[in-house]
Design an enzyme around this catalytic site. Structure first.
Site, PDB file in Angstrom:
ATOM      1  N   LYS A 113      -1.635  -8.764  -0.164  1.00  0.00           N
ATOM      2  CA  LYS A 113      -0.865  -8.217  -1.278  1.00  0.00           C
ATOM      3  C   LYS A 113       0.000  -9.266  -1.953  1.00  0.00           C
ATOM      4  CE  LYS A 113      -0.609  -3.300  -0.410  1.00  0.00           C
ATOM      5  NZ  LYS A 113       0.261  -2.134  -0.306  1.00  0.00           N
ATOM      6  N   LYS A 196     -13.029  -3.257   0.293  1.00  0.00           N
ATOM      7  CA  LYS A 196     -12.557  -1.897   0.546  1.00  0.00           C
ATOM      8  C   LYS A 196     -12.398  -1.109  -0.750  1.00  0.00           C
ATOM      9  CE  LYS A 196      -8.245  -1.217   1.559  1.00  0.00           C
ATOM     10  NZ  LYS A 196      -6.900  -1.151   2.106  1.00  0.00           N
ATOM     11  N   LYS A 199      -7.245   1.845  -4.584  1.00  0.00           N
ATOM     12  CA  LYS A 199      -6.691   2.304  -5.853  1.00  0.00           C
ATOM     13  C   LYS A 199      -6.268   1.134  -6.728  1.00  0.00           C
ATOM     14  CE  LYS A 199      -3.042   4.042  -2.815  1.00  0.00           C
ATOM     15  NZ  LYS A 199      -2.526   5.240  -2.218  1.00  0.00           N
TER      16      LYS A 199
HETATM   17  P1  TYM Z   1      -2.237   3.886   1.980  1.00  0.00           P
HETATM   18  O1  TYM Z   1      -1.390   4.674   1.048  1.00  0.00           O
HETATM   19  O2  TYM Z   1      -2.778   2.581   1.550  1.00  0.00           O
HETATM   20  O3  TYM Z   1      -3.472   4.760   2.446  1.00  0.00           O
HETATM   21  C1  TYM Z   1      -3.287   6.067   2.980  1.00  0.00           C
HETATM   22  C2  TYM Z   1      -4.307   6.324   4.084  1.00  0.00           C
HETATM   23  O4  TYM Z   1      -5.636   6.181   3.560  1.00  0.00           O
HETATM   24  C3  TYM Z   1      -6.359   5.282   4.364  1.00  0.00           C
HETATM   25  N1  TYM Z   1      -7.297   4.538   3.504  1.00  0.00           N
HETATM   26  C4  TYM Z   1      -8.612   4.433   3.730  1.00  0.00           C
HETATM   27  N2  TYM Z   1      -9.395   4.935   4.700  1.00  0.00           N
HETATM   28  C5  TYM Z   1     -10.722   4.659   4.640  1.00  0.00           C
HETATM   29  N3  TYM Z   1     -11.284   3.902   3.644  1.00  0.00           N
HETATM   30  C6  TYM Z   1     -10.531   3.384   2.656  1.00  0.00           C
HETATM   31  N4  TYM Z   1     -11.089   2.661   1.679  1.00  0.00           N
HETATM   32  C7  TYM Z   1      -9.130   3.642   2.667  1.00  0.00           C
HETATM   33  N5  TYM Z   1      -8.103   3.294   1.848  1.00  0.00           N
HETATM   34  C8  TYM Z   1      -6.993   3.843   2.376  1.00  0.00           C
HETATM   35  C9  TYM Z   1      -5.328   4.365   4.982  1.00  0.00           C
HETATM   36  O5  TYM Z   1      -5.804   3.754   6.152  1.00  0.00           O
HETATM   37  C10 TYM Z   1      -4.185   5.324   5.234  1.00  0.00           C
HETATM   38  O6  TYM Z   1      -4.372   6.001   6.461  1.00  0.00           O
HETATM   39  N6  TYM Z   1       0.990   1.835   5.170  1.00  0.00           N
HETATM   40  C11 TYM Z   1       0.293   3.066   4.863  1.00  0.00           C
HETATM   41  C12 TYM Z   1       1.200   4.258   4.601  1.00  0.00           C
HETATM   42  C13 TYM Z   1       2.198   4.535   5.679  1.00  0.00           C
HETATM   43  C14 TYM Z   1       1.910   5.075   6.955  1.00  0.00           C
HETATM   44  C15 TYM Z   1       3.183   5.187   7.606  1.00  0.00           C
HETATM   45  C16 TYM Z   1       0.752   5.485   7.589  1.00  0.00           C
HETATM   46  C17 TYM Z   1       3.534   4.324   5.620  1.00  0.00           C
HETATM   47  N7  TYM Z   1       4.138   4.729   6.778  1.00  0.00           N
HETATM   48  C18 TYM Z   1       3.279   5.680   8.905  1.00  0.00           C
HETATM   49  C19 TYM Z   1       0.856   5.981   8.891  1.00  0.00           C
HETATM   50  C20 TYM Z   1       2.112   6.079   9.530  1.00  0.00           C
HETATM   51  C21 TYM Z   1      -0.540   2.824   3.607  1.00  0.00           C
HETATM   52  O7  TYM Z   1      -0.301   1.947   2.848  1.00  0.00           O
HETATM   53  O8  TYM Z   1      -1.493   3.736   3.386  1.00  0.00           O
END
Ligand code: TYM
Length: 334
Positions: A113, A196, A199
């Site tokens: 990032k 991957k 968004k």
């Molecule tokens: P974020 O917002 O990027 O994504 C949310 C969830 O979606 C999953 N994900 C995917 N799974 C499969 N294939 C993909 N292409 C894909 N893109 C996203 C992510 O693995 C995630 O589970 N850091 C985290 C948010 C967060 C969090 C937490 C998660 C903040 N605090 C505490 C768990 C526990 C994040 O950026 O997710």
């Protein structure tokens, strides 16, 4: 009987994708009956990169609407946005003093990032995983459902829990287990099977957005990159064919079968026929969610009241845990 407490979160930083749905949100729905579940819209994580304030308000509601439209029941599970529960930020500060620079320096997501312009990245982006650990541990959550890409952050969460427990001489925080399951734990871009689905990809054709209408979903799948060979006969034959692997994984996840079963169903077939079936299936599964989201977004007061109610319930769990932490650390409190 609950098998434990679940916490997970999704960032409101742009539109949700099929990856978010298949890798995470869909699994959140399934865990509701067996666990006590807390699902968060992590707005404080979102601002580690610039967010327009009006847009952030909109997207925060939209992620909450996606939770509801996908089948998370706010009577069973807690749904709220992170910034409404101050305990997250308070515990995150303490974890900023537990985690080591070296640990954070190893985080691949920060490197991706921040890119080449590390000096200009927000400090919050660097300590992002500490806030994530605080999200989870402020509820003493035992299990965290996520997609594959969050694995390293969850390992850091375990390291923080263990160091805190060691430093303060008490087995206080649980060592949290990740739950990474289903046939699509890492959904890849429709334009490039080696990166991957995200968004933040500049090409909208690389992803299916959770809000895409039926025609858009079908068009993106028809246009998805493939290779010239027929579909493989075995899962092993998917090696070196990332696009076929990805599309079959999506098919399997949407149909609730294993990748082996999906491969067997289309073995030796042509991509054109498969893509048509995949488009029909994706539309059948995703369009009702988009419709329900639109319906919910027309009445944002309802969404806001779900978030406020969830925040009050979340706070009631987090506060006493944070108070104990403050006592352990040596903070006086009134
Ligand atoms: P974020 O917002 O990027 O994504 C949310 C969830 O979606 C999953 N994900 C995917 N799974 C499969 N294939 C993909 N292409 C894909 N893109 C996203 C992510 O693995 C995630 O589970 N850091 C985290 C948010 C967060 C969090 C937490 C998660 C903040 N605090 C505490 C768990 C526990 C994040 O950026 O997710």
């Amino acid at each position: 009987m609950s098998k434990g407490r679940i916490f997970s979160g999704v960032q409101p930083s742009g539109r949700l994708t099929l990856g978010n749905y298949l890798g995470a949100i869909r699994n959140f729905v399934r865990l509701q009956d067996d666990y006590e579940c807390i699902y968060c819209v992590v707005d404080m994580h979102a601002i580690t990169v610039w967010q327009d304030p009006a847009e952030l308000r909109h997207t925060t509601r939209e992620v909450a609407a996606a939770y509801l439209a996908s089948g998370i029941d706010p009577a069973k599970s807690i749904i709220f946005n992170q910034s409404q529960v101050g305990a997250h930020a308070e515990l995150a500060w303490i974890f900023n003093c537990v985690a080591r620079m070296g640990w954070l320096n190893r985080m691949t997501q920060f490197k991706e990032k921040a890119g080449k312009n590390r000096e200009n990245a927000a400090v919050g982006l660097f300590v992002y995983p500490n806030l994530m650990a605080a999200d989870i541990l402020v509820y003493k959550a035992t299990h965290v459902p996520v997609g594959e890409d969050q694995k390293q952050h969850l390992e850091l969460c375990r390291d923080i829990a263990q160091k805190f427990n060691h430093d303060y001489g008490q087995e206080f925080f649980p060592v949290t287990e990740p739950l990474i399951f289903g046939a699509a734990t890492r959904v890849m871009s429709l334009r490039d099977g080696t990166s991957k689905m995200s968004k933040s990809d500049p090409s909208d054709n690389s992803r299916i957005n959770i809000t895409d209408d039926s025609d858009t979903i079908a068009r993106k799948i028809r246009k998805a990159k493939t290779d010239p060979e027929p579909l493989p006969e075995t899962v092993k034959d998917l090696e070196g064919r990332p696009e076929a692997d990805n599309l079959l994984g999506i098919w399997a996840a949407l149909s609730d079968i294993t990748k082996e079963e999906a491969v067997a169903a289309f073995a030796g077939g042509q991509f054109s026929g498969f893509k048509q079936e995949l488009a029909d299936l994706a539309v059948a599964r995703m369009a009702p969610i988009a419709d329900e989201m639109r319906h919910l977004m027309d009445a944002p007061d309802h969404v806001d009241s779900v978030l406020a109610d969830g925040a009050a319930r979340a706070d009631a769990i987090a506060r006493p845990i944070l108070d104990e932490v403050k006592d352990m650390v040596g903070f006086l409190r009134g």
